[in-house]
Write a protein that holds these residues in place. Sequence first.
Motif, PDB file in Angstrom:
ATOM      1  N   VAL A 184      26.846  82.233 -87.052  1.00 40.98           N
ATOM      2  CA  VAL A 184      27.406  80.890 -87.171  1.00 40.98           C
ATOM      3  C   VAL A 184      27.170  80.322 -88.571  1.00 40.98           C
ATOM      4  N   GLU A 185      26.190  80.876 -89.297  1.00 42.22           N
ATOM      5  CA  GLU A 185      25.922  80.412 -90.661  1.00 42.22           C
ATOM      6  C   GLU A 185      27.127  80.633 -91.572  1.00 42.22           C
ATOM      7  N   LEU A 186      28.026  81.554 -91.188  1.00 41.08           N
ATOM      8  CA  LEU A 186      29.203  81.824 -92.009  1.00 41.08           C
ATOM      9  C   LEU A 186      30.199  80.680 -91.982  1.00 41.08           C
ATOM     10  N   PHE A 187      30.077  79.769 -91.011  1.00 37.85           N
ATOM     11  CA  PHE A 187      31.048  78.692 -90.827  1.00 37.85           C
ATOM     12  C   PHE A 187      30.300  77.364 -90.879  1.00 37.85           C
ATOM     13  N   PRO A 188      30.240  76.713 -92.023  1.00 38.65           N
ATOM     14  CA  PRO A 188      29.416  75.500 -92.179  1.00 38.65           C
ATOM     15  C   PRO A 188      29.722  74.409 -91.159  1.00 38.65           C
ATOM     16  N   GLY A 189      31.026  74.189 -90.827  1.00 37.96           N
ATOM     17  CA  GLY A 189      31.348  73.138 -89.879  1.00 37.96           C
ATOM     18  C   GLY A 189      30.797  73.430 -88.495  1.00 37.96           C
ATOM     19  N   LEU A 190      30.930  74.656 -88.043  1.00 32.61           N
ATOM     20  CA  LEU A 190      30.398  75.035 -86.736  1.00 32.61           C
ATOM     21  C   LEU A 190      28.874  75.053 -86.751  1.00 32.61           C
ATOM     22  N   LYS A 191      28.311  75.466 -87.860  1.00 42.66           N
ATOM     23  CA  LYS A 191      26.846  75.461 -87.964  1.00 42.66           C
ATOM     24  C   LYS A 191      26.310  74.038 -87.795  1.00 42.66           C
ATOM     25  N   ALA A 192      26.990  73.068 -88.413  1.00 33.75           N
ATOM     26  CA  ALA A 192      26.537  71.679 -88.296  1.00 33.75           C
ATOM     27  C   ALA A 192      26.608  71.220 -86.839  1.00 33.75           C
ATOM     28  N   GLY A 193      27.691  71.574 -86.120  1.00 35.16           N
ATOM     29  CA  GLY A 193      27.798  71.185 -84.722  1.00 35.16           C
ATOM     30  C   GLY A 193      26.723  71.830 -83.867  1.00 35.16           C
ATOM     31  N   TRP A 194      26.429  73.098 -84.123  1.00 34.68           N
ATOM     32  CA  TRP A 194      25.385  73.802 -83.373  1.00 34.68           C
ATOM     33  C   TRP A 194      24.029  73.135 -83.600  1.00 34.68           C
ATOM     34  N   THR A 195      23.717  72.857 -84.860  1.00 36.44           N
ATOM     35  CA  THR A 195      22.420  72.263 -85.185  1.00 36.44           C
ATOM     36  C   THR A 195      22.295  70.865 -84.582  1.00 36.44           C
ATOM     37  N   GLN A 196      23.365  70.074 -84.651  1.00 39.11           N
ATOM     38  CA  GLN A 196      23.314  68.734 -84.066  1.00 39.11           C
ATOM     39  C   GLN A 196      23.129  68.801 -82.557  1.00 39.11           C
TER      40      GLN A 196
END
Length: 831
Positions: A434-446
């Motif tokens: 998921v680190e490859l996709f910054p927008g999805l990474k932000a949603g996962w972390t949130q």
Amino acid sequence: MRLGPSTRFGLSVVAVAVLSSGGRPASASVGSFDLRLSNIERAVERLVREHQNPIAVMRTHPVETRFIEAQVLFDTQNWEGAAILLIDLVENPKFRVMPEYPSGLLMLGRALRELSNPRAAERYLTMAANGTDATVADEARLHLIEMVLDKGDDAALRKLVSTMFGGGSPRTRYALGKALVHLGDFNRAGEVLQGIAQDPELGPRARYYLAVVHTAEHNYGQASGEFRELVALSDDGANGRVRDLAFMALGRLEMEAGDLIAAVTSYQRVERYSPSYDTALYEMAWAYIKGEQYDKALSTLDALLLTVTDPELDVEAHSLRGQLNIYLDDYDSAVESFETIIGRFAPIRNELAQFTQDSQNVTRYFEWLLDRHSSRADVNAPLTARTAAWLETAGDMKRITALFDELGSERADIDWIRELAQDLERIIGSRGRVELFPGLKAGWTQSIVLGNQLVALSSAILDYQEQQLAGHLGADEQAELEPLVQWRRTLESRFSKLPMTFGQYQEREERVDQRFVDLKRQAFLVGQRLKEVREQLLAFERYVNDKQFKEDQGRFSPERERELRGALDTEKAELEQMYGELSALQRELDVEAERVGTGDAATQSEVDLRAALITAHKKEGLFLERSQAARVAGQQPTFEELGNLRERIWAGVSKLDQVIAAIDRNVSARTGELAAQIRLASGELDDYGVDATQYEMRGRELAHDVGQQLFADAQNRMKEVVLKAEVGLIDVAWQRKREMTDEIQKLSQESAEKLAKLDRTLKEMTLEKITAPGEGEKKAPATEAPEETEEAAPAEPPPPPEPEPEAEKPGVPDEESPAAEPAPPEREEQP
């Protein structure tokens, strides 16, 4: 002072206890919990809306947009980025039917040419040249001609120009004319070039080649006139190069005509930083020699030797300088010139002689050429750098080594791309993809942060309930509650160390990244140490080579040399192994650094910990809600409200889990597309690798067929270079011998004359002594005074032989001798 996660977690619990113990009504505490929960729920709903499509795929740009992006990259000379987009576009069926398709082929060919991939560039340029867009096809032919000219493949050039008939833009016609001159087709070249002689940009260059055509056809008057007009050009930009070449050509024509002063003047006007400057000095020295201005010729050669970079011209200049010094009886300077040549090139001759004794060495050399682009090729070099560089200076060996360099470069590129594909497959197959996709990474972390906040809120509610039941629990209930509380506290102790905010997650990721940076730094330092060891090995190898290949004495014995080289080979093998291990470690660090982050194994462990903690919360919450003590303490209604809040908390956690699952599916879809592209590219790469391997095999066959002969030719060339210097030293010795012989003859003649004079004086003194006093006029009896005869006088030494007619001084040819003409440089000079 900043507070750690565990401190903040504990303070939230204490705050709830203080509020409840301060006499606040239960409804106020429930309202506080409800407010906090409502804020978190709104954030959860935003995430749900943002990621409501769990199977969203990567947004695709329209073909037109991608072509515009490729144009921007191409115009900014980002050749690699442009090539990546264009390769995908030209293989796209939608793009192939668009009007921009020919332009895409042309840009891709030019980008690949700039990236030093001539074979692929030729493929796409040929497709563009055969296309329906006349303008694009014309420019593609221009670049094809320039590529083949640079390559030096006359057969391919002849085949290419046979399909062209002089039409097109001035640039293409100029390239065609230049190619025809190169091929010796002067009639057709003159026709093509005449049509652009008045072009404001290309006219001067076209006229230069027209003058070359006149020279080749022996129209020296026309050629000279054309060159004189060209030397009047300004010396800026491309015209400056044409101007220098015109001065060179004019100087040669003037020297051929015998106008040496004019020739020298033309050579002197070649610019100092021109590529033709060294050749101009050499030919100017010959002009001075033909004019018998030997001191000026020597000065010119001395100036040339300070700047010359061409090794062959360097040798010729030293040799000519030595011959001039012999002619001027400056034997010490002549010896210095010839010994410079021998000292520089005799080691190369000796190394080649030893190297070619084993036929396997020639094969090893061409194998090394294929691997010369690696970072550690110098460790495995079969020849010293100076010898390898000299081998590639001229002739067929230059073309063969260029071919093997190209094959080796392509193999290195294929290996690098294959490794890159393998690393990408590992990265996109990891949990942290998921680190490859910054927008999805932000949603996962949130989602994780909000889930942690919900669990913390549940913990605060449980602590509040325990405070309300203090002193009201019976012994049985207390005994049942304590292990539940203990289990929860243990899990919360571990949970409190997790990040609770988005910023804390970023801080943790930065700390992990920094650890990888530290590891990479240590690996870099190890690499630097290995470089130091490599330099020491190479320095020791240079020492052995200098000892073995130099001309004077002091070489190692064969046994000692084998011992030293064996030790060097052992150390090189160990160094190569360590380099391989270090390279593998660096690749592993790069891959693992990309795999660490959101969704990785650590994240999964945190998810498991949170799930266990939620289970503990649910069990304890159910116990408290059903507790007899709650009814005794009058907290039953409040506990029911708090139970409802907990249910909302678990509902929020469930929604966040769904968001994470949706993001994971989205990531899977995107990485699936990437994996498919990587597999497709890997398949094409494998096909290309098969072609490259076939080319390598053909290259090896070519090297096997002609390799021995190429090295034999190189040896002969080097022998001629050193032999010329050795003959120069012999000339010096011969001239010194002749001078000494003449001096000895002169001294012998002077000695004979002195002896004759001494003999005459002795005779005179003897006659005076045998004559009696007073009888000077009386003749002595014949029996007492023997008559003087020639036989009685001491014999004079025979006169010295007439000296032989003086031989022509070596090294300075007669003006009529063809050798007196300056040899044009091997490389073709072009504007």
